[in-house]
Design a protein around this motif. Structure first.
Motif, PDB file in Angstrom:
ATOM      1  N   GLY A 386       0.819  -1.198   0.000  1.00  0.00           N
ATOM      2  CA  GLY A 386       0.000   0.000   0.000  1.00  0.00           C
ATOM      3  C   GLY A 386       0.857   1.252   0.000  1.00  0.00           C
ATOM      4  N   LYS A 387       0.214   2.406  -0.138  1.00  0.00           N
ATOM      5  CA  LYS A 387       0.958   3.650  -0.271  1.00  0.00           C
ATOM      6  C   LYS A 387       1.852   3.918   0.934  1.00  0.00           C
ATOM      7  N   GLU A 392       7.248   4.204   3.370  1.00  0.00           N
ATOM      8  CA  GLU A 392       8.141   3.847   4.467  1.00  0.00           C
ATOM      9  C   GLU A 392       9.316   3.023   3.956  1.00  0.00           C
ATOM     10  N   HIS A 393       9.049   2.121   3.011  1.00  0.00           N
ATOM     11  CA  HIS A 393      10.141   1.308   2.460  1.00  0.00           C
ATOM     12  C   HIS A 393      11.119   2.176   1.675  1.00  0.00           C
ATOM     13  N   MET A 394      10.617   3.156   0.953  1.00  0.00           N
ATOM     14  CA  MET A 394      11.501   4.059   0.224  1.00  0.00           C
ATOM     15  C   MET A 394      12.372   4.878   1.181  1.00  0.00           C
ATOM     16  N   ARG A 395      11.777   5.315   2.285  1.00  0.00           N
ATOM     17  CA  ARG A 395      12.580   6.044   3.280  1.00  0.00           C
ATOM     18  C   ARG A 395      13.684   5.147   3.840  1.00  0.00           C
ATOM     19  N   ARG A 396      13.347   3.893   4.024  1.00  0.00           N
ATOM     20  CA  ARG A 396      14.330   2.934   4.546  1.00  0.00           C
ATOM     21  C   ARG A 396      15.459   2.722   3.544  1.00  0.00           C
ATOM     22  N   TYR A 413       5.570   8.779  -6.483  1.00  0.00           N
ATOM     23  CA  TYR A 413       4.545   7.759  -6.262  1.00  0.00           C
ATOM     24  C   TYR A 413       3.280   8.073  -7.034  1.00  0.00           C
ATOM     25  N   ARG A 414       2.823   7.115  -7.769  1.00  0.00           N
ATOM     26  CA  ARG A 414       1.478   7.118  -8.330  1.00  0.00           C
ATOM     27  C   ARG A 414       0.988   5.680  -8.306  1.00  0.00           C
TER      28      ARG A 414
END
Length: 629
Positions: A386-387, A392-396, A413-414
């Motif tokens: 989900g968004k 959160e994964h991208m921040r990680r 993100y889209r």
């Protein structure tokens, strides 16, 4: 004349013999023999009888089918042995470290074993047996630690046990090819991998499982919803029976004339066509605003979602009342503070070059008017999360920093697609330098450079395994085209850490981890899948041959890289090395052979025999030239 031994000494020696015999007996040996006594057709385990060795010595198993860790039994792998009889769960309770059991592809029958008696169990593989009957609804209540449960291809009946839907750590559940009936329970913690196909289930797919691929529900008689056809509402199914009883017993309602039905159908079709046309036009406008494909011919003004409608109708960006309308920008999310900020319209206005099309989509090189040259990768398969989970994964991923990783700079993100932005690496990929250097007029990589690249790759992988401990496979897509080389030929790993966000079906078709022997044979991946990919990469670097087992499924050439190398090597290890490495200095031949052995040890088909990543990285780091480099 020989003297007779006094009776009391004889008795003493007998007692000492009995004492030491019992002292050296292994409690775990007794447990396994007790477990075996409940089995039938156990000829495959004949070596357990009268075995003088303990089942485990450190990490090494002395008994067939035993999994060891630090001298203790942590699991049993008794697959394809023709076993039947009873699985004595009570005896396994005596093993304090026991967490895994696999009896796949045997002939066990009867009810499911009482796995609830093993509350520390993490994995249970019971597929392809003849277990049958209804599973009690509370059969899994105490298995709060279990992560993987495979019950495929048995003869279970009745409803899916309600206790399965409450397990907090369950990640893999395979119930396919049984005879389960009833509705699908609503999982509080949906597993990442779920297969309920080819049963006798019915009713709607619960909301918690609505994103699961429809193939995982196929072969059931009446399952609907999710990605399958929509479920019929009770009102729709009963409307036909409620229209003929409103006028009394002597009269029936008249059917509408045929011309009225025709007009109604025509009107409905026209409405659908208009709606479809509007949606197509809207989608085209959004694509022009947000798609990198417009980089090749950027419009004079970037139109983004939410763009001010008055601005389109005004002149030179002015609205109807003469005031300048605010310019709408589609913002990128930056994960690094050491990069100059820019937005998607800046990318669209930049001079661009299509670099190619990879596993997941196209890549574009964009030269900004101000700032560095960047690469934009366009992904359409990142809908596994989900968004909020994706962000959160991208921040990680953005927090990762290592000399042998290509850092993520920003993302967009889209729902339909995602863009990942990173720095452009001028020297290109390792794959180009190994297989395309001649067409580009470049020299081949020498031995010293190849060893340097292997060491850098190992360091980058070690960092990922340390910083991403919760990922099943921290990299997951290691191959030569995902290793870039900087100006000094230091390797930079790319496309790492993507498994949690890539659609499972796409991941299984495209990602390297899913080409590993453990997935091909058992349908599962592990942290050692990265070790296997590292081994394949080492063999590719040493031989200069592209690994056929990493090609798409459409390839006719599917011989395993490791088996090919073993066949070629024989007693002549030097025959397998890439001749384009040039002259090999004295002493380097032994280094090359050592690295070849490491690569083959990383490619072991049996996961238990395969090197741990820590051991592989340590052995690679120990490889030194005579000058110490």
């Amino acid at each position: 004349m020989a003297m007779a031994m006094p009776f009391h000494l004889l008795l003493l020696f007998s007692l000492l013999f009995v004492f030491y015999s019992h002292a050296y007996e292994s409690p775990e040996s007794d447990t396994l023999l007790k477990f075996k006594s409940s089995l039938q057709n156990a000829d495959a385990l004949q070596s357990w009888d009268n075995n003088p060795n303990p089942p485990c010595t450190g990490q090494t198993a002395n008994w067939i089918g035993v999994l060891c860790n630090k001298g203790a039994i942590w699991g049993l792998k008794l697959e394809n042995m023709g076993l039947s009889g009873t699985i004595d769960v009570d005896s396994l309770k005596a093993l304090p470290d026991f967490t895994t059991i696999s009896v796949m592809n045997n002939n066990f029958n009867g009810p499911i074993p009482q796995l609830n008696k093993l509350p520390e169990l993490r994995s249970a593989y019971l597929s392809n047996n003849k277990f049958s009957g209804e599973i009690p609804s509370d059969a899994f209540d105490s298995l709060i630690q279990i992560k993987k449960l495979h019950l495929s291809q048995n003869q279970f009946t009745g409803p899916i046990p309600a206790s399965l839907a409450n397990l907090p750590k369950l990640t893999e559940l395979k119930l396919d090819r049984n005879r389960f009936t009833g509705t699908i329970p609503d999982f509080k913690h949906p597993p990442h991998t779920l297969d309920l196909s080819n049963n006798q289930l019915e009713g709607p797919i619960p909301p918690s499982l609505s994103n699961i691929d429809k193939k995982m529900f196929e072969g059931n008689k009446a399952v609907c919803g999710g990605q399958l056809k929509a479920c019929e509402t009770p009102a729709a199914s009963s409307s036909g029976s409620n229209t003929s009883t409103s006028t009394g017993s002597g009269s029936s309602s008249k059917k509408p004339p045929i011309w009225l039905i025709v007009i109604f159908v025509v009107v409905v079709v026209l409405i659908v066509v208009v709606i479809f046309a509007v949606m197509m036009m809207k989608g085209r406008r959004e694509q022009e605003a947000a798609s990198p494909s417009s980089v090749e011919a950027p419009p004079a003004k970037v139109r983004a979602k939410g763009y001010n409608k008055d601005e389109e109708q005004g002149s030179a960006g002015n609205s109807r009342n003469g005031k300048k309308a605010p310019e709408a920008t589609v913002k990128l999310t930056f994960v690094r503070d050491d990069r100059e900020k820019f937005d998607l319209p800046d990318l669209l206005k930049a001079s661009a070059e299509v670099l190619g099309s990879g596993s997941f989509g196209s890549s574009f090189k964009a030269a900004l008017s101000v700032g560095p040259v960047v690469v934009v990768k366009r992904y359409k398969q990142m809908n596994n999360a989900g968004k909020e989970e994706f962000l959160e994964h991208m921040r990680r991923i953005g927090r990762l920093t290592h000399a042998n990783l290509l850092p993520l700079v920003a993302y967009y993100y889209r729902k339909e697609e995602k863009l990942l932005v990173s720095d452009f690496v001028k020297n290109g990929s390792l794959a180009v330098h190994l297989h395309g250097h001649k067409s580009l007029g470049q020299p081949a990589l020498d031995w010293s450079t190849r060893l340097k690249i292997v060491k850098g790759v190992a360091k980058g992988l070690a960092y990922l395994h340390k910083e991403l401990p919760s990922l099943i496979v921290p990299h997951g897509h290691l191959k030569s085209s995902n290793v870039l080389l900087n100006e000094s030929f230091e390797p930079l790993l790319t496309d790492y850490g993507l498994i949690p966000i890539i659609n499972q079906e796409s991941a299984k078709k495209l990602m390297v981890a899913y080409k590993s022997p453990e997935y091909v044979q058992q349908g599962k991946i592990s942290r050692k899948s990265d070790v296997w990919a590292l081994g394949i990469l080492i063999l590719e670097i040493l031989t200069g041959v592209f690994p056929a087992n990493l090609k798409g499924k459409e390839s006719d050439e599917q011989e395993d890289m490791a088996n090919w190398v073993k066949t070629v090597v024989g007693d002549q290890e030097t025959e397998v090395f890439d001749k384009e490495m040039g002259t090999i200095k004295d002493g380097d031949g032994a280094l090359m052979q050592d690295l070849l052995k490491i690569g083959l040890s990383c490619c072991e088909e049996d996961v238990e025999k395969r090197l741990d990543f820590k051991d592989a990285a340590g052995r690679i780091e120990e490889l030194k030239h005579k000058d110490g480099a």
